[in-house]
Scaffold this active site. Sequence first.
Site, PDB file in Angstrom:
ATOM      1  N   GLY A  91      -0.696 -29.929  19.014  1.00 16.40           N
ATOM      2  CA  GLY A  91      -2.637 -29.479  19.233  1.00 16.40           C
ATOM      3  C   GLY A  91      -2.537 -28.036  18.341  1.00 16.40           C
TER       4      GLY A  91
ATOM      5  N   HIS B  31      -1.869 -34.176   6.228  1.00 18.71           N
ATOM      6  CA  HIS B  31      -0.813 -35.325   6.334  1.00 18.71           C
ATOM      7  C   HIS B  31      -0.444 -33.439   5.519  1.00 18.71           C
ATOM      8  CE1 HIS B  31       2.550 -37.366   5.078  1.00 18.71           C
ATOM      9  NE2 HIS B  31       2.337 -36.658   4.097  1.00 18.71           N
TER      10      HIS B  31
ATOM     11  N   GLU C  63      -2.250 -25.202   6.902  1.00 21.29           N
ATOM     12  CA  GLU C  63      -3.065 -26.272   7.824  1.00 21.29           C
ATOM     13  C   GLU C  63      -4.355 -25.101   8.633  1.00 21.29           C
ATOM     14  OE1 GLU C  63       0.241 -29.633   8.540  1.00 21.29           O
ATOM     15  OE2 GLU C  63      -0.386 -29.052  10.184  1.00 21.29           O
TER      16      GLU C  63
HETATM   17  N1  LIG Z   1       0.513 -34.460  10.599  1.00 21.49           N
HETATM   18  C1  LIG Z   1       1.302 -33.579  11.751  1.00 21.49           C
HETATM   19  O1  LIG Z   1       1.761 -33.445  12.500  1.00 21.49           O
HETATM   20  C2  LIG Z   1       0.845 -32.337  12.800  1.00 21.49           C
HETATM   21  C3  LIG Z   1       0.507 -31.888  14.264  1.00 21.49           C
HETATM   22  O2  LIG Z   1       0.632 -30.466  14.805  1.00 21.49           O
HETATM   23  P1  LIG Z   1      -0.182 -30.683  15.633  1.00 21.49           P
HETATM   24  O3  LIG Z   1      -1.622 -29.704  15.383  1.00 21.49           O
HETATM   25  O4  LIG Z   1       0.414 -30.848  16.634  1.00 21.49           O
HETATM   26  O5  LIG Z   1       0.589 -28.157  16.152  1.00 21.49           O
HETATM   27  C4  LIG Z   1       0.792 -31.485  11.980  1.00 21.49           C
HETATM   28  O6  LIG Z   1       1.702 -30.814  10.584  1.00 21.49           O
HETATM   29  C5  LIG Z   1       0.683 -32.856  10.828  1.00 21.49           C
HETATM   30  O7  LIG Z   1       0.693 -32.195   9.340  1.00 21.49           O
END
Ligand SMILES: N[C@@H]1O[C@H](COP(=O)(O)O)[C@@H](O)[C@H]1O
Length: 203
Positions: free
Chosen positions: A11, A108, A173
């Site tokens: 998360g 993604h 991200e």
């Molecule tokens: N779909 C992928 O899953 C991961 C989730 O990370 P988190 O938000 O649980 O740390 C992220 O790297 C996203 O791109």
Amino acid sequence: KRIVVLISGSGSNLQAIMDAIDTGQINGRIEAVLSNKADAFGLQRAQNANIPAITLKHTDFDDRHHFDQAMIEKIDQYNPDLIVLAGFMRILTPEFVRHYQGRMFNIHPSLLPKYKGLHTHQRAIDAGDIEHGCTVHFVSEELDGGPLAVQGKVSIDVDDNEESLQQKVHAIEHVTYPLAVELYCANRLMWTQDGVVMDGNTL
Ligand SMILES: N[C@@H]1O[C@H](COP(=O)(O)O)[C@@H](O)[C@H]1O
């Protein structure tokens, strides 16, 4: 805007969105966090922020259809304007996608349309790419195939390996996802019949 976040793991993207709401960057509120895994650390993050943290285990259902229907019933209790998939590791049924079409994002870990699916960091390194990143896209029935909304780029250096690249992508991200949610909540980013529109311009 009313937001519901779906997770399966740590998360960290959920946390970045929660922090951006706290700073006022995002004009929205997370009404609930739902996980298909009871041990997802993201549930703890939600509880720490006094956000309803719900576990709906896909293993408790006979098939995807019944699981997704149960998710819809639970999610719609919060009347969401936006569904955020943040590391939600279940393939969704067409019925679920259609029910939230145009108001559901996924992130993604690649520069889509490159490297749909898994192991995106190693594939980018193996291909000799010099840049990589993440993509926030509207969810459609095609896995990792929905229209692009916002991307974040990182460079791939000669000494990068899968783990160091993953850390770079995670960092970008945590900027890219809050930005996409901010723009959507400000009605500056939407998926229309003409495609994805940002600030009146079709992307
Ligand atoms: N779909 C992928 O899953 C991961 C989730 O990370 P988190 O938000 O649980 O740390 C992220 O790297 C996203 O791109």
